[in-house]
Design an enzyme around this catalytic site. Sequence first.
Site, PDB file in Angstrom:
ATOM      1  CD  GLU A   1      25.092  58.780  43.491  1.00  0.00           C
ATOM      2  OE1 GLU A   1      24.792  57.849  42.719  1.00  0.00           O
ATOM      3  OE2 GLU A   1      25.292  59.941  43.105  1.00  0.00           O
TER       4      GLU A   1
ATOM      5  CD  GLU B   1      41.937  33.689  32.514  1.00  0.00           C
ATOM      6  OE1 GLU B   1      41.058  34.476  32.870  1.00  0.00           O
ATOM      7  OE2 GLU B   1      41.692  32.596  31.974  1.00  0.00           O
TER       8      GLU B   1
ATOM      9  CG  HIS C   1      30.048  29.986  41.702  1.00  0.00           C
ATOM     10  ND1 HIS C   1      29.990  28.883  40.865  1.00  0.00           N
ATOM     11  CD2 HIS C   1      30.212  31.054  40.906  1.00  0.00           C
ATOM     12  CE1 HIS C   1      30.099  29.296  39.607  1.00  0.00           C
ATOM     13  NE2 HIS C   1      30.239  30.599  39.605  1.00  0.00           N
TER      14      HIS C   1
END
Length: 764
Positions: free
Chosen positions: A17, A494, A704
Amino acid sequence: MTIIHNLGFPRMGAQRELKRSLEAYWAGQTSQEELLETGRSLRAHHWDLQSKAGLDTVPIGDFAWYDQILEWSTLLGVVPARFAQADNSPVSLDTMFRMARGRAPSGTPAVACEMTKWFDTNYHYIVPELAPGQTFRIARESLFEQIEEAKTLGYKAKPVIPGPLTWLWLGKGDAYEGLADVGKLALLDALLPVYEQVLTRFKAQGVEWVQIDEPILVLDLPQQWQDAFGRVYQTLNQAGLSVLLATYFDDFRENVALLKGLPIAGVHVDAVRAPAALQAVHAVLGQEQILSAGVISGRNIWRTDLDKTAQTLQPLKEALGERLWIAPSCSLLHVPVDLHGETGLDAELTSWLSFAVQKLDELRLLQGLLDGTLDEAGKQAVQAQRAALKSRRESRRTHNPSVQAQMAQIDKLTRQRAPFAQRIEAQRNKLKLPAYPTTTIGSFPQTIEIRTARRDWRGGSLSDSAYEKAMQAEIEQVIRFQERIGLDVLVHGEAERNDMVEYFGELLAGFAFTQNGWVQSYGSRCVKPPIIFGDVLRVAPMSVAWSSYAQSLTDLPVKGMLTGPVTMLQWSFVRDDQPRADTCRQLALALREEVSDLEQAGIHVIQLDEPAFREGLPLRKGDWQVYLDWAVDCFRLSTSAVSDETQIHTHMCYSEFNDIMQSIADMDADVITIETSRSNMLLLEAFENFEYPNDIGPGVYDIHSPNVPDKDWMVRLMGEAAKRLPADRLWVNPDCGLKTRGWTETEASLLAMVDAAKVLRAAA
Ligand code: GLN
Ligand code: ZN
């Protein structure tokens, strides 16, 4: 009655939550008031669970919006200048989020603070950023408010806070060298008065016990840090609270001497990781002090052997009486919330497991056993637990005769390939690669289409053959793409993998997967580690079909992609009924078979990813070698059955290599690809100083970030690499897999990378 207590409860909620609420708030979809309400209701629920389990206090301070260390740093007013925090106003929630993530619904974006692994867990904390002459003040009220909140609901609060020495140890700053820097100790003069103020306020709120966590007591500590404990706890004692000094994750060893005469009311010991610490601490304990025995694992998900535990505790109980407390070994932050959410596991396996809620039940049963106060229901529960443990001990699922037979022969299997010089010669003849060969780390962008196909297939709405076709189409697209842009060693992309461990685990016997076994990794991010419950066996080839399909499409070499044995182990909940090294060897055997099958199928380059290799290092340096020896052995076991001309690659993400260089070399992969772009090739110094003997691909751009790297910049980086290592042993590749990237930037980036390799070749 033996007192039972808890060091911390998972904050995310059984249905994650908090994650949902946080992400909605960050995205600007909900108000801060809604977020605050989620926090309040989760806390109330978690306190209710703990109090119903019979705990007489509830831990406060285990709840965090992002990270408990960041909560504490902001409470202390430690906010780097770039976040423009006014000197005397409270630190807002959004400022805390900006420190964690760089941005928040309000406030100017700035570079986020560093994040790193919490001891040897997979939890990550936000590193306290210390300015020279850092000052401190109470700058956030939320902890005190939570104590009031708990009181209003009728609970007795036990605040849990990071100890001053551990918090300082974890801190970093330009003015300080590293973790062990004694310069940081000078900050105690300013820091301790604020700790005292905090404790005094707790006292005014009616708090009796405070848990102060000093897990650095299980590390190798420089003398000055050891010496500081006396002074620090003399000062903190002034507030007149009962201090429970908590440690976890390992033994005190020599640091146990520091406890002698320390003015604290009690010590918590991780008796799961360090059973011997119970006796050692008992021996130095004063007449009045409490010993809190952490006997229910806060790090793993197996049911506790209650009889055995009660037996170990009995002599302590006799000696200490009411001064023996019992608890989980560490905060339950590191285990999933509730087993009741699991409907996909069979009844037998379920009966072996215990998540946070069940661990509290176990604690109460143990209390009943120790005190002889079990009621009828309790007796039945203890009986059921005994039966479950027995079934686990005797199960064919945990002890597979064919795996046992293989294991008995394991020492006979070779771990030794021919010398590298001979291998690389054979590989060069076979693969005919140019100088500065280019490759990628394995995954290509995981598009919505890929995810949808996987989900539909799992859900049953996409047939096996339709799924296979969809994946083959992805593979074909990825192969054609790589051919078009001119990469040298190709991958299949992949697309079939949701996760690099889960994918293989699902195909191996001995693994189980939960539906809701989420554990917080950092911020709102959770992971769902697989459970290795039994002997690991490869039932059928796992990756051969995809890799050979990819190879059938091209004349260029396709690299087969596997996850290494150490990483499979490290990112799972591992069985506790045999040494981790043995479980790792079983994984290694399964992978060895897969490697051989790939080779048989005509795949001549095979990569085993080991991003978690360094993570497995024990906390104490003296224990490193034992781990490194078996970890290296497992990698070699997986990779040594191939011929000279089959090229073995491994990949490790951002890692410090300096202190484990010998072991990295001992893995003896033909090629290692690493992360170096973010450090401008500085990491390569380790490989240079050590004279690393095999091939290296120092990642030339940071995957990244969505930014497309500049060709000249990559050429310059490779130039830096070539200064340190022979050019004929260098590869050109990104620093990690591309699955989180989009196609547009991937195409542009790889094109630039291939161009960079061409420039390098022309100049060679
Ligand atoms: N082969 C994996 C990939 O490309 C490696 C992931 C990792 O290093 N974490 O996604
Ligand atoms: Zn990586």
